[in-house]
Design an enzyme around this catalytic site. Sequence first.
Site, PDB file in Angstrom:
ATOM      1  N   THR A 127     -37.390   4.759  -7.007  1.00  0.00           N
ATOM      2  CA  THR A 127     -37.782   6.164  -6.890  1.00  0.00           C
ATOM      3  C   THR A 127     -38.322   6.733  -8.194  1.00  0.00           C
ATOM      4  O   THR A 127     -37.837   6.420  -9.275  1.00  0.00           O
ATOM      5  CB  THR A 127     -36.582   7.002  -6.420  1.00  0.00           C
ATOM      6  OG1 THR A 127     -36.065   6.443  -5.209  1.00  0.00           O
ATOM      7  CG2 THR A 127     -36.984   8.439  -6.171  1.00  0.00           C
ATOM      8  N   GLU A 128     -39.325   7.595  -8.057  1.00  0.00           N
ATOM      9  CA  GLU A 128     -39.897   8.313  -9.192  1.00  0.00           C
ATOM     10  C   GLU A 128     -39.965   9.802  -8.848  1.00  0.00           C
ATOM     11  O   GLU A 128     -39.758  10.179  -7.687  1.00  0.00           O
ATOM     12  CB  GLU A 128     -41.295   7.772  -9.506  1.00  0.00           C
ATOM     13  CG  GLU A 128     -41.307   6.314  -9.911  1.00  0.00           C
ATOM     14  CD  GLU A 128     -42.682   5.821 -10.346  1.00  0.00           C
ATOM     15  OE1 GLU A 128     -43.611   6.655 -10.410  1.00  0.00           O
ATOM     16  OE2 GLU A 128     -42.822   4.626 -10.612  1.00  0.00           O
ATOM     17  N   GLY A 132     -40.607   8.982  -3.500  1.00  0.00           N
ATOM     18  CA  GLY A 132     -39.329   8.710  -2.867  1.00  0.00           C
ATOM     19  C   GLY A 132     -39.565   7.794  -1.685  1.00  0.00           C
ATOM     20  O   GLY A 132     -39.557   6.577  -1.799  1.00  0.00           O
ATOM     21  N   SER A 133     -39.837   8.407  -0.547  1.00  0.00           N
ATOM     22  CA  SER A 133     -40.143   7.621   0.648  1.00  0.00           C
ATOM     23  C   SER A 133     -41.535   6.993   0.571  1.00  0.00           C
ATOM     24  O   SER A 133     -41.792   5.957   1.175  1.00  0.00           O
ATOM     25  CB  SER A 133     -40.042   8.502   1.896  1.00  0.00           C
ATOM     26  OG  SER A 133     -38.723   9.005   2.047  1.00  0.00           O
ATOM     27  N   ILE A 339      -9.779  19.257  11.264  1.00  0.00           N
ATOM     28  CA  ILE A 339      -8.419  18.973  11.733  1.00  0.00           C
ATOM     29  C   ILE A 339      -7.392  19.350  10.665  1.00  0.00           C
ATOM     30  O   ILE A 339      -6.300  19.836  10.971  1.00  0.00           O
ATOM     31  CB  ILE A 339      -8.294  17.494  12.135  1.00  0.00           C
ATOM     32  CG1 ILE A 339      -9.094  17.236  13.430  1.00  0.00           C
ATOM     33  CG2 ILE A 339      -6.834  17.080  12.315  1.00  0.00           C
ATOM     34  CD1 ILE A 339      -9.251  15.772  13.787  1.00  0.00           C
ATOM     35  N   GLU A 365     -31.465   5.045   0.235  1.00  0.00           N
ATOM     36  CA  GLU A 365     -32.037   3.809   0.794  1.00  0.00           C
ATOM     37  C   GLU A 365     -32.761   4.051   2.117  1.00  0.00           C
ATOM     38  O   GLU A 365     -32.645   3.272   3.060  1.00  0.00           O
ATOM     39  CB  GLU A 365     -30.959   2.727   0.936  1.00  0.00           C
ATOM     40  CG  GLU A 365     -30.428   2.276  -0.412  1.00  0.00           C
ATOM     41  CD  GLU A 365     -29.616   1.014  -0.349  1.00  0.00           C
ATOM     42  OE1 GLU A 365     -29.985   0.101   0.412  1.00  0.00           O
ATOM     43  OE2 GLU A 365     -28.620   0.936  -1.076  1.00  0.00           O
ATOM     44  N   THR A 367     -34.153   7.771   4.135  1.00  0.00           N
ATOM     45  CA  THR A 367     -33.555   8.903   4.846  1.00  0.00           C
ATOM     46  C   THR A 367     -33.480   8.632   6.346  1.00  0.00           C
ATOM     47  O   THR A 367     -34.133   7.725   6.878  1.00  0.00           O
ATOM     48  CB  THR A 367     -34.382  10.174   4.625  1.00  0.00           C
ATOM     49  OG1 THR A 367     -35.685   9.974   5.216  1.00  0.00           O
ATOM     50  CG2 THR A 367     -34.538  10.494   3.145  1.00  0.00           C
ATOM     51  N   SER A 368     -32.674   9.433   7.028  1.00  0.00           N
ATOM     52  CA  SER A 368     -32.604   9.311   8.492  1.00  0.00           C
ATOM     53  C   SER A 368     -33.975   9.501   9.125  1.00  0.00           C
ATOM     54  O   SER A 368     -34.299   8.864  10.140  1.00  0.00           O
ATOM     55  CB  SER A 368     -31.627  10.344   9.061  1.00  0.00           C
ATOM     56  OG  SER A 368     -30.291   9.985   8.795  1.00  0.00           O
TER      57      SER A 368
END
Length: 383
Positions: A127-128, A132-133, A339, A365, A367-368
């Site tokens: 990454t830079e 990214g992607s 909870i 690593e 994204t979704s």
Amino acid sequence: MDFDLNEEQRLWKKAVHEFVAKEVQPKAHDVDMNYEFNWEATRKMGPLGMLGLNIPEEFGGAGVDSVSAAIAIEELGWGCGSTALAIAAHNGLGTTPIVLFGSEELKKKWLPLVVSGKNKLGALALTEPGAGSDLQGGVTTKAVKDGDEWVINGSKMWCTNASIAEYIITLVRTDPKGGSRSLSMILVPTNTPGLTIGPAEKKMGLHGSPTHAVTYEDVCVPLGNLIGEEGKGLHQTLATLDGGRISIGASSVGLAQAAFEHAVNYARERKAFGKSIAEQQAIQWMLADAATEIEIARTMLYKAAWLKEQGRNYNKEAAMAKMFATEMAERVCRNAIQIHGGYGYSSDYPVERIYRDARLMTIGEGTSEIQRLVIARHVLAEE
């Protein structure tokens, strides 16, 4: 179709679980609060083979099968998210490119060094600030040949393990013309002049897994430090990330399992309205959903790992497993806090830390959103 682990895998799971329960989990709170990497446990992982999961025995690694590797990372995630991420990044990102594409010289020189537990680990810088992607179009860190050396200039961001690594495998642009064959991977020892590792980033979670910006100013390394072929860096990165997605998914399953166990125990002990809150249907439904989703995610991960072990294409399955497991972990951890009520928001209870650690997993690593693009590409290509 056999869903059982074989005897070797069961023994491995038991050994790793016992190690994590003794050496990793008890220190997870202090690792988080003190922003310290757990070197003490990591040193002991070397002889167990946990620092060389994917590395052949001839280079000092454990060479375990892909399902066993996923089991190890899941157990680490159960014990401590920070430690799991650092060890997953070392195994999945910091050593895999050398194992898959490196020369025999690089394998012999570097792999035994980072699997023993006596030295530092491996790292990968992709990454830079503007990449990214979009690695193909966004990477600006460049390497040019000068005699028998590569000269590297540029900067990277979000490099996991940079400060605890012997070397950083760096994705660089070796062809200024651009395109899919313009990127290459080069191994850069962290003691190389001109390489500067910035201060550890201040993050929401995973405080014990150091993440850094890295700058390269006329960094010179031998031409032989090229990993694989020049111009194959993008292909090698994508192949590496497929395996990394299984690791991140496994970490997420471990985190979710830990949060789930804490929620179950708390629900049994906490009394409200004259009875245990575990008897309340609202609590039971959250626990039932968590148990179901954890089981689904684990099964998806094991399938992706099994496909990898068989030498079959697992790109789609890895993306599916990573996407589902990481999003599942966030849901399970959120409900574990619910909870616990107000106590769940306190750092005195582990679910608060586990939730913060799990939050990165849908981002790191791939994204979704990227996973969905990968999955959709496969779906639309099928006949």
